[in-house]
Design a protein around this motif. Sequence first.
Motif, PDB file in Angstrom:
ATOM      1  N   ALA A  39       0.831  -1.205   0.000  1.00 51.68           N
ATOM      2  CA  ALA A  39       0.000   0.000   0.000  1.00 51.68           C
ATOM      3  C   ALA A  39       0.868   1.258   0.000  1.00 51.68           C
ATOM      4  O   ALA A  39       2.049   1.240   0.333  1.00 51.68           O
ATOM      5  N   SER A  40       0.228   2.372  -0.362  1.00 49.40           N
ATOM      6  CA  SER A  40       0.906   3.664  -0.395  1.00 49.40           C
ATOM      7  C   SER A  40       0.640   4.436   0.890  1.00 49.40           C
ATOM      8  O   SER A  40      -0.369   4.220   1.561  1.00 49.40           O
ATOM      9  N   MET A  53      -2.188   7.411  -0.443  1.00 49.18           N
ATOM     10  CA  MET A  53      -3.535   7.159  -0.951  1.00 49.18           C
ATOM     11  C   MET A  53      -4.044   5.808  -0.439  1.00 49.18           C
ATOM     12  O   MET A  53      -3.260   4.937  -0.059  1.00 49.18           O
ATOM     13  N   TRP A  54      -5.359   5.668  -0.404  1.00 50.34           N
ATOM     14  CA  TRP A  54      -5.981   4.429   0.017  1.00 50.34           C
ATOM     15  C   TRP A  54      -5.993   3.447  -1.155  1.00 50.34           C
ATOM     16  O   TRP A  54      -6.368   3.800  -2.267  1.00 50.34           O
ATOM     17  N   THR A  55      -5.591   2.192  -0.863  1.00 53.36           N
ATOM     18  CA  THR A  55      -5.540   1.160  -1.892  1.00 53.36           C
ATOM     19  C   THR A  55      -6.520   0.051  -1.532  1.00 53.36           C
ATOM     20  O   THR A  55      -6.494  -0.454  -0.409  1.00 53.36           O
ATOM     21  N   PRO A  56      -7.393  -0.330  -2.481  1.00 56.63           N
ATOM     22  CA  PRO A  56      -8.334  -1.416  -2.163  1.00 56.63           C
ATOM     23  C   PRO A  56      -7.664  -2.786  -2.264  1.00 56.63           C
ATOM     24  O   PRO A  56      -6.900  -3.058  -3.189  1.00 56.63           O
ATOM     25  N   PHE A  57      -7.953  -3.647  -1.280  1.00 55.88           N
ATOM     26  CA  PHE A  57      -7.450  -5.020  -1.279  1.00 55.88           C
ATOM     27  C   PHE A  57      -8.588  -5.963  -0.915  1.00 55.88           C
ATOM     28  O   PHE A  57      -9.417  -5.632  -0.058  1.00 55.88           O
ATOM     29  N   TYR A  72      -0.271   0.055   9.311  1.00 58.65           N
ATOM     30  CA  TYR A  72      -1.313   0.330   8.316  1.00 58.65           C
ATOM     31  C   TYR A  72      -2.548   0.961   8.958  1.00 58.65           C
ATOM     32  O   TYR A  72      -2.826   0.755  10.142  1.00 58.65           O
ATOM     33  N   GLU A 131     -13.757  -6.025  -0.196  1.00 60.90           N
ATOM     34  CA  GLU A 131     -12.573  -5.177  -0.300  1.00 60.90           C
ATOM     35  C   GLU A 131     -12.491  -4.215   0.885  1.00 60.90           C
ATOM     36  O   GLU A 131     -13.507  -3.692   1.360  1.00 60.90           O
ATOM     37  N   LEU A 181     -10.081  -0.823   2.241  1.00 61.23           N
ATOM     38  CA  LEU A 181      -9.108   0.183   1.834  1.00 61.23           C
ATOM     39  C   LEU A 181      -7.954   0.203   2.835  1.00 61.23           C
ATOM     40  O   LEU A 181      -8.166   0.216   4.047  1.00 61.23           O
ATOM     41  N   ARG A 220      -3.969   1.809   3.817  1.00 59.60           N
ATOM     42  CA  ARG A 220      -2.976   2.880   3.620  1.00 59.60           C
ATOM     43  C   ARG A 220      -1.859   2.700   4.635  1.00 59.60           C
ATOM     44  O   ARG A 220      -2.111   2.425   5.803  1.00 59.60           O
ATOM     45  N   LYS A 221      -0.613   2.845   4.167  1.00 55.67           N
ATOM     46  CA  LYS A 221       0.510   2.753   5.100  1.00 55.67           C
ATOM     47  C   LYS A 221       0.537   3.972   5.998  1.00 55.67           C
ATOM     48  O   LYS A 221       0.259   5.091   5.560  1.00 55.67           O
TER      49      LYS A 221
END
Length: 529
Positions: free
Chosen positions: A177-178, A181-185, A486, A514, A516, A518-519
């Motif tokens: 993850a970034s 920004m929020w990343t869906p997993f 995270y 899913e 969201l 984010r680191k």
Amino acid sequence: MEVAGSLMELLLKVASHAYQAAWSARWLLVFLAALSLLLLRDYESTTRGVRAPIASRWPFEPYFLTGLRFKGSSMLHLSAGYKKFKNQMFKIIRLDSLVLIIPRVFVEELRSLPEHRLSLRHLQVHNLYGKSTTTDVLLKSDLQAKVLRHRLTPNLQDFVASSLDEIEYSTEKELPASQDMWTPFKINHALLHIVAGVTTRAMSGTQLCRNRHWLSTCIKYTENIFITVLVLRLFPRALHEWIAYLSPSSWNTHLCLQRAKRILVPIINERMRQQSSPDGQSDRPPDLLQYMIEGAQGEDLEPERLAHLQLMVNLAGIHTTSAAITHAIYDLCEHPDYVDELRGEIEKVLRQDGGWQKGTHKKLHKLDSFLKESQRLSPPTLLSFNRIALTPLTLSTGVHIPAGTHFSVASRDILFDPDVTPDPETFDGLRYYRARQASSAEGHKHDFASADGTNMNFGAGRYACPGRFFAAMELKLLLAHLLSKYDFRFPHGTTARPSNLVIDEFLGPNPWAEILVRKRHGGVGMVES
């Protein structure tokens, strides 16, 4: 509607495997014959010798239809039975058999009976259709359980550093993850592969924990067994050998076993060679596989048997642990007020210990409580203390249980009983932390890994899950790392956790949901001091 949709998707997946098996007219004839037998047969029962009411059966309803309703409404069937017959025995109808549900008052007198009288292993093989799923090896040996109980658990502290290292590696790989920004997993998928790596590090060592072929084999082996069980439960046992012969999931289960042996047997042979060498005595890998090699006798010394038993350890551990951590993440997203509380405890304990030490995870009592509450509301199964009586038994009340009787305890409903758990419908992440503080002398009874007469998610008695202490350590290390590194939240507009999937007595997290991710900036690291 969401539960129904998710359950239907899972049932369609099972149905697709059955459809793939229908590759010829012969299979169609078998299917029609099976359907006829299901409607006409004298329903198989392992409870005939015990008189008890049947829960949730409509008047004059064929057993087959009640069992079919149980497949999609098992939680309702068990809850209705527990509320109506709380302190007495009752039966529930599965498609493949009747199951006797005993009240928890009998657990204390039954929990210590030896395996030759009251058997968990025979019940496991019965429920998993041993020959069709290769799990009948459990009747040949319990080496892996003995080694877990007597070698790995007393030495858990030796696995902390390696587990931390594998958690660091696996989370970077599976959750890239970034910070911006929020990343869906699909979080269940990511956590399954993280847990597979961490578990394998302790069970099989560094040679396999990052071997994608081995990890894939362990994961697919369990998934194909589960699908095979669900397919076979649709048919009478007299047809199981034929159904399994035509079922892709059963083929794949056997293929996974053969693949596992091809990977693991050469490693076992090399370890045995080193063990017999004077130079190899001081260079033994500290993992369960090595403990098994050292403790094996007789036929258990065969490398193929050891490889098979090692696969059975992963069958029991990887998916249940990944499900537990997935439930915990879903619960954190639904109850974000706990995040700062848990992070505060992690940071405080790490400061006091000067970083991660061998016993640091044991001091994370709030985190332990949160995991236990998450498991209370989302257990791996609705039934526990599953046994088959191998000899006739007479209970203290005078009730006679004939040999061959299959019985269980409604473990989830016990934990939802207001007499056992105050305000049971409410998620209270610090419920067991407060209980521990109120009774410090018996604080261990409220640990995540505890197994007693009220909380039986890990079983009860001498045959309670032997790997539960490792699972508790792994879950706390992993959840502490995830909270430290995270942030998690539901997608925009979602406030409730994804509904669980329940089919028969099995319960699991929604695998398609899913989250969201984010680191965090400047999260607490996991490097051991």
